[in-house]
Design a protein around this motif. Structure first.
Motif, PDB file in Angstrom:
ATOM      1  N   PRO A 254       0.845  -1.189   0.000  1.00 15.28           N
ATOM      2  CA  PRO A 254       0.000   0.000   0.000  1.00 15.28           C
ATOM      3  C   PRO A 254       0.887   1.248   0.000  1.00 15.28           C
ATOM      4  O   PRO A 254       1.691   1.430   0.917  1.00 15.28           O
ATOM      5  CB  PRO A 254      -0.789  -0.104   1.300  1.00 15.28           C
ATOM      6  N   VAL A 255       0.782   2.061  -1.024  1.00 17.28           N
ATOM      7  CA  VAL A 255       1.637   3.248  -1.139  1.00 17.28           C
ATOM      8  C   VAL A 255       0.947   4.439  -0.485  1.00 17.28           C
ATOM      9  O   VAL A 255      -0.226   4.695  -0.761  1.00 17.28           O
ATOM     10  CB  VAL A 255       1.928   3.560  -2.621  1.00 17.28           C
ATOM     11  N   PRO A 256       1.642   5.160   0.384  1.00 19.07           N
ATOM     12  CA  PRO A 256       1.002   6.300   1.048  1.00 19.07           C
ATOM     13  C   PRO A 256       0.855   7.489   0.106  1.00 19.07           C
ATOM     14  O   PRO A 256       1.392   8.567   0.351  1.00 19.07           O
ATOM     15  CB  PRO A 256       1.933   6.594   2.225  1.00 19.07           C
TER      16      PRO A 256
ATOM     17  N   LEU C 226      -0.527   4.404   6.859  1.00 19.36           N
ATOM     18  CA  LEU C 226      -0.994   5.484   5.994  1.00 19.36           C
ATOM     19  C   LEU C 226      -1.205   5.004   4.566  1.00 19.36           C
ATOM     20  O   LEU C 226      -2.063   5.504   3.848  1.00 19.36           O
ATOM     21  CB  LEU C 226       0.017   6.630   6.011  1.00 19.36           C
ATOM     22  N   GLY C 227      -0.422   4.005   4.172  1.00 19.96           N
ATOM     23  CA  GLY C 227      -0.568   3.460   2.829  1.00 19.96           C
ATOM     24  C   GLY C 227      -1.932   2.816   2.643  1.00 19.96           C
ATOM     25  O   GLY C 227      -2.585   2.995   1.612  1.00 19.96           O
ATOM     26  N   VAL C 228      -2.383   2.058   3.644  1.00 17.53           N
ATOM     27  CA  VAL C 228      -3.690   1.411   3.562  1.00 17.53           C
ATOM     28  C   VAL C 228      -4.788   2.465   3.472  1.00 17.53           C
ATOM     29  O   VAL C 228      -5.695   2.380   2.641  1.00 17.53           O
ATOM     30  CB  VAL C 228      -3.910   0.493   4.794  1.00 17.53           C
ATOM     31  N   ALA C 230      -4.529   5.546   2.415  1.00 21.72           N
ATOM     32  CA  ALA C 230      -4.430   6.329   1.171  1.00 21.72           C
ATOM     33  C   ALA C 230      -5.196   5.665   0.048  1.00 21.72           C
ATOM     34  O   ALA C 230      -5.883   6.331  -0.730  1.00 21.72           O
ATOM     35  CB  ALA C 230      -2.966   6.501   0.784  1.00 21.72           C
ATOM     36  N   GLY C 231      -5.111   4.341  -0.052  1.00 22.66           N
ATOM     37  CA  GLY C 231      -5.718   3.656  -1.182  1.00 22.66           C
ATOM     38  C   GLY C 231      -7.197   3.390  -1.018  1.00 22.66           C
ATOM     39  O   GLY C 231      -7.873   3.071  -1.988  1.00 22.66           O
ATOM     40  N   ARG C 232      -7.733   3.474   0.205  1.00 20.10           N
ATOM     41  CA  ARG C 232      -9.091   2.968   0.424  1.00 20.10           C
ATOM     42  C   ARG C 232     -10.083   3.973   0.988  1.00 20.10           C
ATOM     43  O   ARG C 232     -11.284   3.739   0.905  1.00 20.10           O
ATOM     44  CB  ARG C 232      -9.040   1.770   1.388  1.00 20.10           C
ATOM     45  N   THR C 250      -9.060  12.485   1.609  1.00 16.87           N
ATOM     46  CA  THR C 250      -7.793  11.756   1.571  1.00 16.87           C
ATOM     47  C   THR C 250      -6.720  12.463   0.741  1.00 16.87           C
ATOM     48  O   THR C 250      -5.592  12.642   1.180  1.00 16.87           O
ATOM     49  CB  THR C 250      -8.049  10.342   1.016  1.00 16.87           C
ATOM     50  N   ARG C 251      -7.109  12.901  -0.461  1.00 18.89           N
ATOM     51  CA  ARG C 251      -6.108  13.506  -1.341  1.00 18.89           C
ATOM     52  C   ARG C 251      -5.517  14.764  -0.714  1.00 18.89           C
ATOM     53  O   ARG C 251      -4.315  14.999  -0.798  1.00 18.89           O
ATOM     54  CB  ARG C 251      -6.737  13.811  -2.707  1.00 18.89           C
ATOM     55  N   PHE C 254      -2.871  13.961   1.939  1.00 17.25           N
ATOM     56  CA  PHE C 254      -1.578  13.524   1.414  1.00 17.25           C
ATOM     57  C   PHE C 254      -0.890  14.605   0.576  1.00 17.25           C
ATOM     58  O   PHE C 254       0.317  14.658   0.504  1.00 17.25           O
ATOM     59  CB  PHE C 254      -1.748  12.234   0.601  1.00 17.25           C
ATOM     60  N   ARG C 255      -1.707  15.479  -0.059  1.00 15.87           N
ATOM     61  CA  ARG C 255      -1.113  16.541  -0.879  1.00 15.87           C
ATOM     62  C   ARG C 255      -0.602  17.693  -0.026  1.00 15.87           C
ATOM     63  O   ARG C 255       0.495  18.187  -0.218  1.00 15.87           O
ATOM     64  CB  ARG C 255      -2.146  17.074  -1.876  1.00 15.87           C
TER      65      ARG C 255
END
Lengths: 319, 285, 339
Positions: A254-256, C226-228, C230-232, C250-251, C254-255
């Protein structure tokens, strides 16, 4: 660079009752070069922790050789083996469980010195203080306290101090940051990098998190169900994985970053097989998108496909 | 589900508070132990001095706890009997725990053949009816304080071995034991320095319970006439003597029985308390 | 748009939490595990709650569904509304009904969340019989259908097996089948893949996402990764030391994180895109002791932007352009309103 540690045809088996055995590690040949960090990646059941324990002879492997710093460890017993141990240390996943709850921090860090026969107490105190300062612990603050008074990150520092106090050549790090909180991981990873430079260490870094492995490793070995899939230098392995399993692992991370679309693992649906009953031939074939008849009958040997790149696959993705 | 707000003032700290369940047993055991140790300096009549005219007297100002079948002072006999019972109660499990603990720790640490042998030995010892084993032992070696203690000590070996084996197994798999092996520590050093300090608190808690069990067992031996030989008093012996006169002078049996009951109950309470204290989930708070 | 966290649109949110508090009495005083958290969640959206251990993310969600309550020595406060109904005011019986019908839960470790001595088919059917009034045959038939839906091969055979006969990934699929059996409106997933391998994690997250979309459920995804998230997740709430410190789509998180903790956390992560031996920007220090919290911002001791005000005064979660953050010195001022 010369090899500090060389495992040849290493096999580890555990009895699991009913006369059955788990082949935790099968025919692994792998070398760790002087001064490098070798990352060892695998999921649960891949045998990476069994491999680490076998090379430390805890317990010794069923078959194969472990040549460390000129010593054939599998042939050594008792006193001789204990004499080599200080040069070969280990850091564990659960930092709290790796420290004796009934002993004080100073005792824990000094224990390796006591065991290896440093009799002078002032000499011991001097070395313990020095190594505590090196890992970022204040000796005066931690000296008489017990492990449960510290957080996981601090306990891992204590464990690192204990591993360093004898100035070893190789440290096996078995998932050293996976039990730690995200905000603490970077501290410990940076510390390991600093200690490696300062003490001239060689590291075998075992982890399941590819991003963590990449950040510290010069070379990376990937294991699946007890066998090596791929060994390569870090940059080329992550740029162009040669084994379908490595590619799947990379795609599954999973990429952050929500703007990077989720990768396609291309895996066949289903869970990894049990290590009790691994598939014949290539052990990855039951999930591999490229598997063919040959993969069922023939175990792919680990072979060199380019300079410094070894892969165990009949149909590698490159080369 | 009440939507009460968080009010710090209403929260009592959940700590190791001293409660009556701890203070009373502790006080009782301390009193019994104190009297047993200082008996020789206390103004007590000779526990063996018989006064047949004054036999089976109920408690009075002269004889605080009355007299027994032979006109001996009950209070004095309870206190001196406490000394005997405590000596047996403390020493027998101590001996048993020394041997059983060593067997159990070796079995739990080395596993394999050592474990097989140890478990076999324990099972054989357990297969004998315990009291019969102790009876045989005392009957064969002769009735003396030492032999009774030794017999009861042997009886406590299996339990001690089991407790120490289970605890050792739990600790021996921890990473700090592996860490000790990677620095080249010998098995002896690992057993004594790494594992023993962790097993000891649990053993101590169990030893307190064992003391109470042995006190009762000594009573049972006495009841069967194979306890501490007369005239040395012991609680078990006193109950055995008193049972003859249960109808005319019930106090001769009931008083030592009550004292034994309170002591055993107190020891069990303390054992439970120690076990809670050494529970890692509690101590980590 | 980040409607799910910014408040009511038409008809109001599915789940509305106001000033949620959970305290535990300890030897060292009151431990404020959750300290005044408010959020809304709309049907069909996924809210990711991100935080480290001790941040209160699991305790918060468990308190919403009554798993942390007076029985466990906790003091729970605040208001929780599901579909406009005050959940905390319900009787025990009505609350159990609500829990069984409208809320599904997936825990971290399926080995402990499944009953080891009950067959899988029976465990899935249990909720259907209790809450939907199905008879044994109908429940068994539906259980097999659900096993097919969560991707378990040979569902008839698996239904008559016990949890220990399944792999970890399969057990988690069964746990998901149980959670969705009664068609809940809200699915709570508490670290659902932390105990699983990366390749299995991917499959389980895909499954959760698919079910959530197909059924139009709202989902709370609790994770430390955070990766999990970010994608979901559609929206993310970042928790630190028992408080929500940042909330946004979410975006946007992270942005352009606004709260320095979020930024520091993102920057401390090792990334596959960085070359080997890249120095990580570690966050100094460690999270505070929740039983001994002083005044001011909990993150201040570790924060590079802290000022005297941060140590004296506690920042409240303020909202600016549809997103919330608790900080006196917010970052990325220009990025904040562009969504």
């Amino acid at each position: 660079m010369s090899d500090l540690l060389r495992m040849t045809d290493l096999n580890v088996e555990y009895p699991v009752g009913g006369g059955r055995h788990v082949h935790a590690v099968s025919d692994v040949t792998l070398a760790v070069r002087q001064g490098e960090t070798l990352g060892l990646v695998g999921e649960s059941g891949s045998g990476k922790s069994s491999l680490a324990r076998a090379l430390l002879q805890l317990p010794p492997p069923q078959r194969g050789s472990v040549l460390f710093d000129g010593n054939e460890l599998t042939q050594m017993r008792g006193e001789a083996l204990r004499a080599v141990r200080p040069r070969l240390q280990m850091i564990f996943q659960d930092p709290i469980a790796s420290l004796n709850p009934r002993r004080r921090v100073a005792e824990i860090v000094a224990e390796p010195l006591v065991v290896s026969g440093v009799r002078d107490p002032t000499e011991r105190t001097r070395r313990v203080r020095a190594v505590m300062e090196a890992v970022g612990l204040d000796p005066d603050l931690v000296w008489t306290r017990r492990p449960h008074e510290f957080s996981g990150g601090q306990c891992q520092r204590i464990a690192i101090a204990r591993a360093l106090v004898l100035e070893p050549k190789l440290i096996v790090c078995d998932e050293p940051v996976s039990a730690l909180d995200v905000s603490i991981r970077a501290q410990i990873l940076n510390l390991l990098e600093d200690m490696k430079a300062r003490f001239g260490l060689t590291l075998l870094f075992i982890a399941h998190d590819l991003a963590v492995v990449k950040s510290v490793s010069d070379r990376v070995a990937v294991m699946y169900l007890g066998r090596l899939c791929e060994v390569a230098d870090s940059a080329s392995l992550f740029a162009t994985p040669a084994h379908p399993y490595t590619a799947a692992l990379m795609a599954a991370i999973p990429v952050p970053d929500p703007d990077i679309p989720l990768g396609d693992t291309k895996l066949k649906p289903g869970d990894p097989p049990s290590p009790l009953d691994p598939p014949s031939g290539c052990r990855f074939r039951t999930r591999c998108p490229h598997a063919e008849a040959r993969c069922t009958t023939e175990v792919p040997p680990l072979r060199e496909i380019a300079a410094g790149r070894e892969v165990a696959c009949h149909f590698p993705l490159i080369g | 589900m009440s939507a009460s707000a968080v009010r710090p003032a209403t929260v009592a700290p959940v700590g190791r508070r001293l409660s009556w369940a701890i203070v009373l047993p502790l006080a009782w055991v301390a009193l019994v132990a104190f009297l047993a140790v200082t008996a020789d300096w206390l103004p007590l009549p000779d526990p063996a001095a018989q006064e047949l005219i004054l036999r089976r007297k109920p408690p009075s100002t002269t004889y605080l706890l009355g007299t027994d079948n032979l006109g001996r002072d009950m209070l004095s006999r309870i206190i001196y009997g406490g000394r005997t019972s405590l000596i047996v109660g403390i020493c027998a499990p101590f001996f048993g725990f020394l041997i059983g603990g060593a067997i159990g720790m070796s079995a739990g640490y080395f596993r394999g053949k050592v474990d097989l042998l140890a478990v076999g030995f324990i099972d054989i010892l357990l297969a004998f009816p315990t009291l019969v084993l102790a009876l045989t032992f005392v009957a064969y070696l002769g009735q003396s304080l030492f032999n009774v203690t030794l017999a009861l000590g042997i009886l406590s070996i299996p339990a001690a071995a089991r407790v120490s084996r289970a605890n050792t197994m739990a600790w021996a798999n921890r990473d700090f034991v592996l860490a000790a092996r990677t620095i080249g520590a010998s098995n002896w050093r690992i057993l004594t320095r790494e594992i023993l300090p962790n097993v000891l608190p649990a053993m101590f808690a169990f030893w307190l319970v064992a003391v109470s069990v042995i006190i009762v067992a000594e009573g049972a031996l006495s009841f069967l006439g194979l306890g501490i030989p007369a005239p040395q008093p012991s609680w078990g012996g006193m109950i055995a003597d008193g049972r003859e006169a249960l109808d005319v002078a019930p106090h001769t049996a009931l008083i030592p029985a009550a004292v034994m009951f309170l002591t055993v109950l107190s020891l069990n309470f303390l054992g439970d308390m120690v076990r809670n204290l050494v529970d890692p989930r509690r101590s980590s708070l | 748009m980040s409607g799910a966290v910014s408040g009511a649109v038409s008809g109001g949110p599915l789940l509305s939490v106001r000033d949620a508090r959970v305290g535990f009495g300890t030897v060292r005083g009151l431990l404020r595990a959750v300290d005044g958290v408010s959020f809304d969640l709309e049907a069909g959206r996924t809210l990711g709650i991100v935080g480290e251990s001790g941040s209160g993310k699991s305790v918060l969600v468990r308190s919403l569904i009554g798993l942390v309550g007076s029985g466990s020595g906790a003091i729970v406060g605040g208001e929780v509304r599901l579909d406009g109904q005050d959940v905390r005011g319900l009787s025990a019986k009505n609350f159990r009904q609500l829990l069984g019908r409208d809320i599904g839960i997936v825990f971290q470790d399926p080995m402990t969340s499944l009953n080891p001595v009950m067959k899988i088919g029976r465990q899935i059917g249990e909720g259907l019989r209790l809450n939907r009034g199905l008879n044994a045959t109908a429940a068994a038939r539906r259980a097999v259908e659900l096993l097919v839906e969560v991707g378990i091969p040979e569902p008839e055979r698996r239904a008559s097996q016990y949890p220990h006969e399944l792999s970890g990934g399969m057990r988690q699929r069964v746990a998901i089948a149980i959670a969705i059996a009664c068609e809940p409106k809200l699915l709570i997933a508490d670290e659902p893949t932390t105990a699983l391998d990366v390749t299995v994690q991917r499959q389980i997250l895909d499954l959760l996402q698919r079910e959530q979309r197909q059924r139009g459920m709202a989902m709370i995804l609790i994770t430390h990764d955070l990766g999990v998230a970010a994608g979901r997740a559609d929206d993310i709430m970042v928790m630190y030391a028992g408080r929500a410190v940042e909330m946004a789509a979410t975006r946007e998180i992270f942005r352009g994180p606004r709260m320095p903790y979020t930024e520091a956390l993102l920057r401390s992560l090792p990334r596959l895109s960085d070359p080997t031996h890249t120095r990580l920007s570690a966050i100094p220090g460690r999270p505070p002791d929740l039983a001994r919290r002083g005044t001011g911002c909990s993150f201040a001791p570790r924060c590079t932007y802290r000022s005297e005000r941060c140590e004296a005064e506690e920042p409240v979660l303020s909202r600016e352009g549809g997103r919330g953050f608790a900080c006196f010195h917010p970052l990325n001022a220009s990025a904040g309103t562009s969504a």
